[in-house]
Design a protein around this motif. Structure first.
Motif, PDB file in Angstrom:
ATOM      1  N   GLY A 437      24.505  22.166   9.372  1.00  0.00           N
ATOM      2  CA  GLY A 437      24.810  20.856   9.041  1.00  0.00           C
ATOM      3  C   GLY A 437      25.114  20.039  10.497  1.00  0.00           C
ATOM      4  O   GLY A 437      25.121  18.771  10.344  1.00  0.00           O
ATOM      5  N   ALA A 438      25.086  20.448  11.511  1.00  0.00           N
ATOM      6  CA  ALA A 438      25.468  19.744  12.855  1.00  0.00           C
ATOM      7  C   ALA A 438      24.286  19.761  13.497  1.00  0.00           C
ATOM      8  O   ALA A 438      23.433  20.560  13.600  1.00  0.00           O
ATOM      9  N   PRO A 439      24.129  18.806  14.379  1.00  0.00           N
ATOM     10  CA  PRO A 439      23.048  18.599  15.313  1.00  0.00           C
ATOM     11  C   PRO A 439      22.845  19.580  16.167  1.00  0.00           C
ATOM     12  O   PRO A 439      23.824  20.219  16.926  1.00  0.00           O
ATOM     13  N   LEU A 440      21.461  20.020  16.680  1.00  0.00           N
ATOM     14  CA  LEU A 440      21.256  21.069  17.661  1.00  0.00           C
ATOM     15  C   LEU A 440      20.105  20.808  18.207  1.00  0.00           C
ATOM     16  O   LEU A 440      19.321  19.606  18.174  1.00  0.00           O
ATOM     17  N   THR A 441      19.886  21.508  19.326  1.00  0.00           N
ATOM     18  CA  THR A 441      18.622  21.582  20.357  1.00  0.00           C
ATOM     19  C   THR A 441      17.530  22.233  19.768  1.00  0.00           C
ATOM     20  O   THR A 441      17.926  23.395  19.426  1.00  0.00           O
ATOM     21  N   VAL A 442      16.284  21.838  19.630  1.00  0.00           N
ATOM     22  CA  VAL A 442      15.153  22.630  19.203  1.00  0.00           C
ATOM     23  C   VAL A 442      13.976  22.458  19.981  1.00  0.00           C
ATOM     24  O   VAL A 442      13.819  21.339  20.360  1.00  0.00           O
ATOM     25  N   PHE A 443      13.367  23.521  20.253  1.00  0.00           N
ATOM     26  CA  PHE A 443      12.171  23.431  21.167  1.00  0.00           C
ATOM     27  C   PHE A 443      10.908  23.875  20.048  1.00  0.00           C
ATOM     28  O   PHE A 443      11.108  24.614  19.094  1.00  0.00           O
ATOM     29  N   GLY A 444       9.836  23.162  20.241  1.00  0.00           N
ATOM     30  CA  GLY A 444       8.615  23.335  19.362  1.00  0.00           C
ATOM     31  C   GLY A 444       7.551  22.700  19.809  1.00  0.00           C
ATOM     32  O   GLY A 444       7.596  22.019  20.909  1.00  0.00           O
ATOM     33  N   THR A 445       6.350  22.502  19.108  1.00  0.00           N
ATOM     34  CA  THR A 445       5.305  21.806  19.381  1.00  0.00           C
ATOM     35  C   THR A 445       5.036  20.602  18.440  1.00  0.00           C
ATOM     36  O   THR A 445       5.125  20.832  17.027  1.00  0.00           O
ATOM     37  N   CYS A 446       4.830  19.522  18.788  1.00  0.00           N
ATOM     38  CA  CYS A 446       4.600  18.228  17.743  1.00  0.00           C
ATOM     39  C   CYS A 446       3.246  17.865  17.978  1.00  0.00           C
ATOM     40  O   CYS A 446       2.597  17.816  19.257  1.00  0.00           O
ATOM     41  N   GLY A 447       2.825  17.835  16.731  1.00  0.00           N
ATOM     42  CA  GLY A 447       1.326  17.257  16.348  1.00  0.00           C
ATOM     43  C   GLY A 447       1.004  16.829  15.380  1.00  0.00           C
ATOM     44  O   GLY A 447       1.852  16.104  14.657  1.00  0.00           O
ATOM     45  N   HIS A 448      -0.042  16.353  14.938  1.00  0.00           N
ATOM     46  CA  HIS A 448      -0.461  15.455  13.850  1.00  0.00           C
ATOM     47  C   HIS A 448       0.058  16.250  12.555  1.00  0.00           C
ATOM     48  O   HIS A 448       0.027  15.625  11.682  1.00  0.00           O
ATOM     49  N   GLN A 449       0.199  17.468  12.465  1.00  0.00           N
ATOM     50  CA  GLN A 449       0.688  18.328  11.187  1.00  0.00           C
ATOM     51  C   GLN A 449       2.129  18.115  11.163  1.00  0.00           C
ATOM     52  O   GLN A 449       2.699  18.646  10.184  1.00  0.00           O
ATOM     53  N   GLY A 450       2.788  17.935  12.261  1.00  0.00           N
ATOM     54  CA  GLY A 450       4.051  17.834  12.203  1.00  0.00           C
ATOM     55  C   GLY A 450       4.982  18.500  13.397  1.00  0.00           C
ATOM     56  O   GLY A 450       4.061  18.932  14.419  1.00  0.00           O
ATOM     57  N   PHE A 451       6.196  19.069  13.164  1.00  0.00           N
ATOM     58  CA  PHE A 451       6.711  19.687  14.344  1.00  0.00           C
ATOM     59  C   PHE A 451       6.864  21.020  14.017  1.00  0.00           C
ATOM     60  O   PHE A 451       7.396  21.487  13.001  1.00  0.00           O
ATOM     61  N   ALA A 452       6.392  22.140  14.796  1.00  0.00           N
ATOM     62  CA  ALA A 452       6.270  23.420  14.761  1.00  0.00           C
ATOM     63  C   ALA A 452       7.583  23.940  15.547  1.00  0.00           C
ATOM     64  O   ALA A 452       7.465  24.135  16.765  1.00  0.00           O
ATOM     65  N   PRO A 453       8.772  24.355  14.747  1.00  0.00           N
ATOM     66  CA  PRO A 453       9.931  24.804  15.502  1.00  0.00           C
ATOM     67  C   PRO A 453       9.717  26.305  16.042  1.00  0.00           C
ATOM     68  O   PRO A 453       9.277  27.037  15.434  1.00  0.00           O
ATOM     69  N   ARG A 454       9.959  26.612  17.231  1.00  0.00           N
ATOM     70  CA  ARG A 454       9.994  27.899  17.900  1.00  0.00           C
ATOM     71  C   ARG A 454      11.373  28.574  18.316  1.00  0.00           C
ATOM     72  O   ARG A 454      11.542  29.608  18.084  1.00  0.00           O
ATOM     73  N   THR A 455      12.030  27.680  19.048  1.00  0.00           N
ATOM     74  CA  THR A 455      13.576  28.109  19.518  1.00  0.00           C
ATOM     75  C   THR A 455      14.591  27.162  19.080  1.00  0.00           C
ATOM     76  O   THR A 455      14.123  25.860  19.176  1.00  0.00           O
ATOM     77  N   ALA A 456      15.823  27.492  18.718  1.00  0.00           N
ATOM     78  CA  ALA A 456      16.993  26.669  18.721  1.00  0.00           C
ATOM     79  C   ALA A 456      18.021  27.359  19.614  1.00  0.00           C
ATOM     80  O   ALA A 456      18.056  28.354  19.723  1.00  0.00           O
ATOM     81  N   TRP A 457      18.971  26.348  19.934  1.00  0.00           N
ATOM     82  CA  TRP A 457      20.121  26.779  20.874  1.00  0.00           C
ATOM     83  C   TRP A 457      21.406  26.763  19.949  1.00  0.00           C
ATOM     84  O   TRP A 457      21.637  25.668  19.471  1.00  0.00           O
ATOM     85  N   SER A 458      22.067  27.683  19.685  1.00  0.00           N
ATOM     86  CA  SER A 458      23.493  27.898  19.370  1.00  0.00           C
ATOM     87  C   SER A 458      24.338  27.881  20.301  1.00  0.00           C
ATOM     88  O   SER A 458      24.380  28.723  21.183  1.00  0.00           O
TER      89      SER A 458
END
Length: 465
Positions: A437-458
Motif C-alpha cells: 500500500g505504500a509508494p515504490l519505485t518500479v522499472f518497466g516498459t511503457c507502451g501502447h498496451q500499458g506498462f509492463a513491470p520488470r523490477t521493483a525496489w524494496s
C-alpha cells in the motif's frame, strides 16, 4: 585474477537462472549438505557437489573475468548456469561458512578460470588493435581492398533481394486492401506464413516476423479489423522506408535498416572508440523469451552518469540459455556502444572495468514523464512497441468494479497507468506485496498496451518481477 568479490543477493542469483525449473532445483542445492571443498576468492566461487554418481560434480563460477559471469560444471546439463551453479551461488550469497574465503583456487578450478581470462585478455587486445576476427587476411590485419570490394558486392546483392521482397510484400498488402479485410479472417495462417517464408528467402528477417504476426490478428478478438489495418499500415511504412532509404535522414535510415534486419556487427561498433560510452550501468532487469528455437535474453541497463537506457540482446540456440548474464540490481563500470538509429536503445556491451558491485536505486519520474518519454521515442521510431522507464512513487492498485485491470497509480496525483496484458499474476501480487500500500519505485516498459513491470525496489533492494 582479482580479489574477493562483493557478495550478490539471492535475488541477483535467481535473476541469472535460465528458467523456473533451474531456480527450484538450485534452491534445493543451496544448503551445505551436498557441497565439499567449496571456496571463494580471486573473483570466483567453486565447489564439489554430490550427485547421483560416484564422482561429485565440479562446479565453478567466474564472477566477472572481464566478460561477465561464466559457468563451468562437469554435470551433463546444457543450461547455463546449471542448477549446481545456481545452488552454489545461493550458498555463497547467504554467507554460509561452507564457502570459505581462499587465496587460491584448487587445480581443477584454476585451470578453467585461467584459460577463460586469458581468452578475454586476447579478445580485448584484438579489439584495442581494431581487429575483430572477422573478414581479416591470413595475417590477422585489416581487410584487403579485394575483401572490402567483395563485402560491398555482397551487401549490394542483399539490398537488392530485400528491395525485391519489399515490393512483393507491397503488392500483397495492396491485394488485401483491394479485396477487403473481411477476407483475411477466412484465409488463416497459411498465406501469411508463405509470405513470411518469401521474406526469409529475401534475407529480410524483420519483414518476415512482422508478416507472420499479421496472421494471428484475425483470431485476436473483437476489433481485429482495426488492429490488422494498423499493423498493415506500419508494415507498408517500413516497406516504403526501405525502398526510399536514400531520401531519409541517416538516423531514420539506420532505424529502417535495423527494423528490416540489416544489423551492424557488435565488434565493429565496439572497435570505434568514439562510439563507446563508459558509465556506471545499473542492471535494471533481465528477461528471457522463446523466439522459435532460440532463447532471447534482454537485459536493460541505466547509466548513472548519462541518464540513458540501454538494451542488451543475446541469444541461445537449441534450448541453451544465452551466455550473457548480469545480476539484476547490481551496477557495472563498463563500455557500451549503441547500435545506430533515430532513437538508439539496443547496445553492445564492451570492456568491463571491474566486477559487478551493489547498485543504486534509480531516481525515476512521474506517470506523465513516462508517457512523454514513450511519445518522444515513438515519434522517432514509429515501429516501437514500448520504451523503458523508471516510475517513482507509484502504488499498484488491483481491479475495481469500475476499472477492468491492475494499474500503477501516482501516490500524489489522480493519475494511473494500466498494466500491460501478459503481466503474470505472480508479478502482480509480488508487486502488491512489496508495496504493502505504500509508494515504490518500479522499472518497466511503457507502451501502447500499458506498462509492463520488470523490477521493483524494496527500500534499496531490487526485486525482479
Amino acid at each position: 585474477m582479482g580479489g574477493h568479490a562483493v557478495r550478490w543477493t539471492a535475488e541477483q542469483v535467481m535473476a541469472l537462472a535460465p528458467d523456473d525449473a533451474s531456480r527450484r532445483a538450485g534452491s534445493k542445492l543451496s544448503a551445505p549438505g551436498p557441497w565439499s571443498e567449496a571456496g571463494t576468492g580471486i573473483g570466483a566461487v567453486w565447489g564439489l557437489c554430490k550427485g547421483s554418481g560416484k564422482k561429485p560434480y565440479q562446479t565453478i563460477v567466474d564472477l566477472d573475468g572481464g566478460q561477465g559471469p561464466g559457468y563451468k560444471c562437469s554435470c551433463p546439463s546444457r543450461k547455463f548456469p546449471c542448477k549446481h551453479a545456481v545452488g552454489l551461488l545461493l550458498l555463497w550469497a547467504g554467507g554460509d561458512a561452507t564457502v570459505a574465503e581462499e587465496e587460491k583456487a584448487p587445480e581443477w578450478a584454476d585451470g578453467w578460470l585461467s584459460g577463460r581470462r586469458e581468452r578475454t585478455t586476447r579478445r580485448a587486445s584484438r579489439a584495442g588493435e581494431g581487429t575483430d576476427g572477422g573478414e581479416a587476411d591470413g595475417g590477422g590485419g585489416a581487410p584487403s581492398e579485394q575483401q572490402r570490394a567483395a563485402a560491398r558486392q555482397r551487401a549490394e546483392r542483399r539490398h537488392a533481394r530485400i528491395a525485391a521482397g519489399a515490393e512483393e510484400l507491397e503488392q500483397r498488402l495492396a491485394d488485401l486492401l483491394r479485396g477487403g479485410l473481411a477476407g483475411a479472417g477466412q484465409a488463416g495462417y497459411a498465406s501469411w506464413d508463405e509470405m513470411a517464408a518469401r521474406m526469409v528467402d529475401a534475407q529480410a528477417p524483420g519483414l518476415a516476423s512482422r508478416t507472420r504476426e499479421l496472421g494471428a490478428i484475425p483470431a485476436s478478438g473483437d476489433g481485429w479489423p482495426g488492429r490488422l489495418l494498423a499493423e498493415c499500415a506500419l508494415l507498408h511504412l517500413l516497406d516504403q522506408g526501405f525502398l526510399r532509404l536514400d531520401e531519409l535522414p541517416e538516423p531514420l535510415a539506420a532505424t529502417v535498416r535495423g527494423r528490416v534486419g540489416l544489423t551492424v556487427d557488435a565488434a565493429d561498433l565496439l572497435a570505434d572508440e568514439s562510439a563507446r560510452t563508459r558509465d556506471e550501468w545499473l542492471v535494471l532487469a533481465q528477461r528471457d523469451s522463446e523466439e522459435g528455437r532460440l532463447t532471447a535474453r534482454r537485459i536493460w541497463l541505466y547509466g548513472r552518469g548519462t541518464g540513458q537506457h540501454a538494451l542488451l540482446l543475446s541469444f541461445g540456440a537449441a534450448g541453451r540459455a544465452p551466455e550473457l548474464a548480469l545480476p539484476v540490481g547490481a551496477s557495472v563500470d563498463a563500455d557500451v556502444a549503441y547500435y545506430p538509429g533515430a532513437r538508439p536503445l539496443r547496445a553492445a556491451l564492451g570492456e568491463r572495468h571491474g566486477p559487478p558491485v551493489p547498485g543504486f536505486v534509480p531516481e525515476g519520474g512521474a506517470v506523465p514523464d513516462a508517457l512523454a518519454a514513450y511519445a518522444s521515442a515513438l515519434a522517432a521510431d514509429p515501429w516501437l512497441d514500448s520504451w523503458p522507464y523508471v516510475l517513482r512513487d507509484v502504488v499498484p492498485v488491483p481491479p475495481a468494479e469500475d476499472r477492468g485491470g491492475w494499474t500503477l497509480a501516482a501516490a500524489d496525483e489522480d493519475l494511473a497507468l494500466p498494466l500491460a496484458p501478459g503481466t503474470t499474476d505472480t508479478a502482480l501480487w509480488k508487486l502488491a506485496a512489496i508495496s504493502g500500500g505504500a509508494p515504490l519505485t518500479v522499472f518497466g516498459t511503457c507502451g501502447h498496451q500499458g506498462f509492463a513491470p520488470r523490477t521493483a525496489w524494496s527500500e534499496d533492494r531490487a526485486v525482479p518481477l
